[in-house]
Design an enzyme around this catalytic site. Structure first.
Site, mmCIF file in Angstrom:
data_model
loop_
_atom_site.group_PDB
_atom_site.id
_atom_site.type_symbol
_atom_site.label_atom_id
_atom_site.label_comp_id
_atom_site.label_asym_id
_atom_site.label_seq_id
_atom_site.Cartn_x
_atom_site.Cartn_y
_atom_site.Cartn_z
ATOM 1 N N VAL A 23 82.975 57.694 55.126
ATOM 2 C CA VAL A 23 83.075 57.914 56.578
ATOM 3 C C VAL A 23 81.760 57.596 57.288
ATOM 4 O O VAL A 23 81.755 56.973 58.355
ATOM 5 C CB VAL A 23 83.510 59.374 56.875
ATOM 6 N N MET A 24 80.614 58.027 56.711
ATOM 7 C CA MET A 24 79.321 57.748 57.341
ATOM 8 C C MET A 24 79.109 56.239 57.501
ATOM 9 O O MET A 24 78.692 55.760 58.558
ATOM 10 C CB MET A 24 78.188 58.346 56.512
ATOM 11 N N GLY A 25 79.401 55.477 56.449
ATOM 12 C CA GLY A 25 79.213 54.041 56.504
ATOM 13 C C GLY A 25 80.125 53.388 57.532
ATOM 14 O O GLY A 25 79.694 52.534 58.323
ATOM 15 N N ASN A 43 82.154 47.008 50.088
ATOM 16 C CA ASN A 43 82.278 48.221 49.277
ATOM 17 C C ASN A 43 82.528 47.810 47.839
ATOM 18 O O ASN A 43 83.169 46.780 47.577
ATOM 19 C CB ASN A 43 83.432 49.093 49.786
ATOM 20 N N ARG A 86 75.542 56.703 47.237
ATOM 21 C CA ARG A 86 74.973 57.913 46.645
ATOM 22 C C ARG A 86 73.535 57.682 46.187
ATOM 23 O O ARG A 86 73.222 56.658 45.573
ATOM 24 C CB ARG A 86 75.822 58.369 45.461
ATOM 25 N N SER A 139 70.256 61.121 60.402
ATOM 26 C CA SER A 139 70.619 62.504 60.682
ATOM 27 C C SER A 139 71.650 62.567 61.802
ATOM 28 O O SER A 139 71.602 61.778 62.741
ATOM 29 C CB SER A 139 69.375 63.303 61.087
ATOM 30 N N GLY A 140 72.549 63.523 61.682
ATOM 31 C CA GLY A 140 73.560 63.716 62.719
ATOM 32 C C GLY A 140 74.967 63.767 62.176
ATOM 33 O O GLY A 140 75.925 63.975 62.925
ATOM 34 N N LYS A 193 62.896 62.806 56.434
ATOM 35 C CA LYS A 193 64.286 63.279 56.336
ATOM 36 C C LYS A 193 64.379 64.454 55.372
ATOM 37 O O LYS A 193 65.127 65.413 55.611
ATOM 38 C CB LYS A 193 65.201 62.145 55.877
ATOM 39 N N HIS A 196 63.073 67.421 57.196
ATOM 40 C CA HIS A 196 64.100 67.755 58.197
ATOM 41 C C HIS A 196 65.208 68.586 57.554
ATOM 42 O O HIS A 196 65.628 69.619 58.082
ATOM 43 C CB HIS A 196 64.661 66.456 58.784
ATOM 44 N N ASN A 197 65.707 68.122 56.391
ATOM 45 C CA ASN A 197 66.768 68.848 55.710
ATOM 46 C C ASN A 197 66.287 70.193 55.178
ATOM 47 O O ASN A 197 67.036 71.170 55.169
ATOM 48 C CB ASN A 197 67.331 68.007 54.562
ATOM 49 N N GLU A 200 66.427 72.561 57.882
ATOM 50 C CA GLU A 200 67.829 72.925 58.102
ATOM 51 C C GLU A 200 68.289 73.969 57.083
ATOM 52 O O GLU A 200 69.049 74.888 57.417
ATOM 53 C CB GLU A 200 68.707 71.679 58.023
ATOM 54 N N TYR A 201 67.828 73.835 55.837
ATOM 55 C CA TYR A 201 68.121 74.871 54.833
ATOM 56 C C TYR A 201 67.659 76.236 55.356
ATOM 57 O O TYR A 201 68.367 77.235 55.250
ATOM 58 C CB TYR A 201 67.370 74.582 53.533
ATOM 59 N N SER A 448 25.605 85.490 34.808
ATOM 60 C CA SER A 448 26.340 84.559 35.661
ATOM 61 C C SER A 448 25.715 83.185 35.602
ATOM 62 O O SER A 448 24.505 83.042 35.465
ATOM 63 C CB SER A 448 26.324 85.065 37.121
#
Length: 453
Positions: A23-25, A43, A86, A139-140, A193, A196-197, A200-201, A448
């Site tokens: 779907v992203m692609g 693909n 992936r 991102s998004g 990125k 960024h993730n 988000e975690y 010392s």
């Protein structure tokens, strides 16, 4: 000869190729098409290409290819090929297949969530063939890919001028500016990125702890918590994550029961949060809240162990909330606010002071934490009292108290390290000079030795 040349020119019709029709692609391809670019879709399972062209891409200028060779032949020079597959071995496999088909100056773009160290390696590897490599964070989600993602490209600097028109056209816009610019060399784009993730975690864990506290501490049902989040989303805490959490809490299954309550409390992860935590350790930067968010997911995965432990391990006996409900909901709201970071304010802080060491030292963030710290302390205490784990909230407070401390017990750690391993230590009176002591000296007499490092 002329006929062959003409056929070659006519075949070179695509501005960019995209490999990977999940779907992203598909959404990124449609976005590029909407912005006037001709895209060649490919693909590994070529049947997906025909299905995509016959359905989602019907009536567009999008073209397809049934082999990598055909795909490359349809690209304008310099050829631009974007991978949305992936992360890991699949990316390396496509690079291996593409490299012999490409020429010096052609560009491969990895738009997946690859580890930045892999991108470093790939940039160096392809440079010996003259092929430019870009690792770009995207991102998004699916919606962003279709209508405007945030893009974080980095890698071979020479590639930027060739992909800039496409990337900045399809990117989301903020104040009329594209949410895309060149990040830097090598794996910089994927590093950004990753962080960024990781943030988000942390955000997700904070919201989950607020949900946990309200559901099992304040005994609010899902619909009431959704109402609370709806109010939060109208003010300073307005965000995508708050909005979707509100919708999730309200969502009912076909039997009219809340779907959320049916979902197993065992969280997955794909690695970016873990990589952020690992990188923070490698660079010596204490991202404790993000680390705790990653560990919270790890702990959630021990579902069977936790069920058994619940039968055997005791918590607070008879503890229940007996305070002012409205007051504590406001405390939780303040905690979520002060533990979050807001991009607009972050940009303003670094615009004012590019050398800023920590956002807590910027006036906006300093004032925010000063206003919220009392709420943070009360919420953490409530969690401890009720036996509700709040690792992210607790970590945020511990970091704040540690960072504002002019003294920490690390002097004892240094003495211990020197005692058992002769690792040396500095004296307060002589920073920069390193000493070793014979801690087992008789009669209190110690020897010392001073070292210059």
């Amino acid at each position: 000869m002329y006929t062959a040349y003409l056929a070659s020119i006519m075949s070179e019709q695509a501005d960019i190729a995209l490999i990977g029709l999940a779907v992203m692609g598909q959404n990124l391809i449609l976005n590029m098409n909407d912005n006037g670019f001709v895209v060649c879709a490919f693909n590994r399972t070529v049947e997906k290409v025909d299905k995509f062209l016959a359905n989602e891409a019907k009536g567009t200028k999008i073209i397809g290819a049934h082999s990598l060779e055909e795909m490359v032949s349809k690209l304008k020079k310099p050829r631009r090929v974007m991978l949305l597959v992936r992360a890991g071995q699949a990316v390396d496999d496509f690079i291996t297949k593409l490299q012999p088909l490409l020429n010096k100056g052609d560009i491969i773009i990895d738009g997946g969530n690859s580890e930045y160290t892999d991108t470093n390696r790939r940039v160096t590897h392809l440079a010996q063939y003259g092929i430019l490599y870009v690792g770009s964070g995207v991102s998004g989600g699916e919606e962003g890919a279709r209508h405007g993602p945030s893009l974080m490209p980095g890698g071979s600097p020479e590639a930027w001028s060739h992909i800039k028109p496409i990337f900045q056209s399809i990117a989301a816009k903020a104040n009329s500016e594209p949410c895309c610019d060149w990040v830097g060399p090598d794996g910089s784009g994927h590093f950004v990125k990753m962080v960024h993730n990781g943030i988000e975690y942390g955000d997700m864990q904070l919201i989950c702890e607020a949900y946990h506290l309200m559901k099992y501490g304040l005994q609010l049902d899902n619909d009431k918590i959704a109402e609370v989040l709806d109010e939060w989303n109208k003010g300073e805490l307005s965000s995508y994550l708050i909005e979707i959490t509100r919708d999730i809490l309200k969502f009912r299954d076909s039997d009219n029961k809340h779907l959320l309550d049916k979902i197993r409390d065992k969280a997955g992860q794909k690695g970016t949060g873990k990589w952020t935590a690992i990188s923070s350790l490698e660079y010596g930067i204490p991202l404790t809240l993000i680390g705790e968010a990653v560990y919270a997911r790890c702990l959630s995965s021990l579902k069977e162990e936790r069920v058994e432990a619940n039968k055997q391990l005791q918590g607070p006996s008879g503890a229940k909330f007996d305070g002012n409900m409205k007051e504590y909901i406001e405390h939780v709201q303040q905690v979520c606010y002060c533990a979050n970071a807001f991009l607009g304010n972050i940009k303003e802080a670094f615009d004012k002071n590019p050398e800023l060491n920590n956002l807590l030292l910027d006036n906006f963030f300093k004032n925010a934490i000063h206003q919220c710290q009392t709420s943070l302390r009360k919420v953490v205490v409530l969690g401890v009292t009720l036996g509700i784990p709040l690792p992210a909230f607790s970590s945020a407070l511990a970091f704040y108290d540690g960072y504002r401390s002019s003294w920490l017990p690390a002097n004892l750690i240094q003495a211990q390290r020197d005692y058992f391993g002769a690792h040396t230590y500095e004296l307060q009176s002589e920073p920069g000079k390193w000493h070793h002591t014979n801690w087992t000296g008789h009669g209190g007499q110690v020897s010392s030795t001073t070292y210059e490092k």
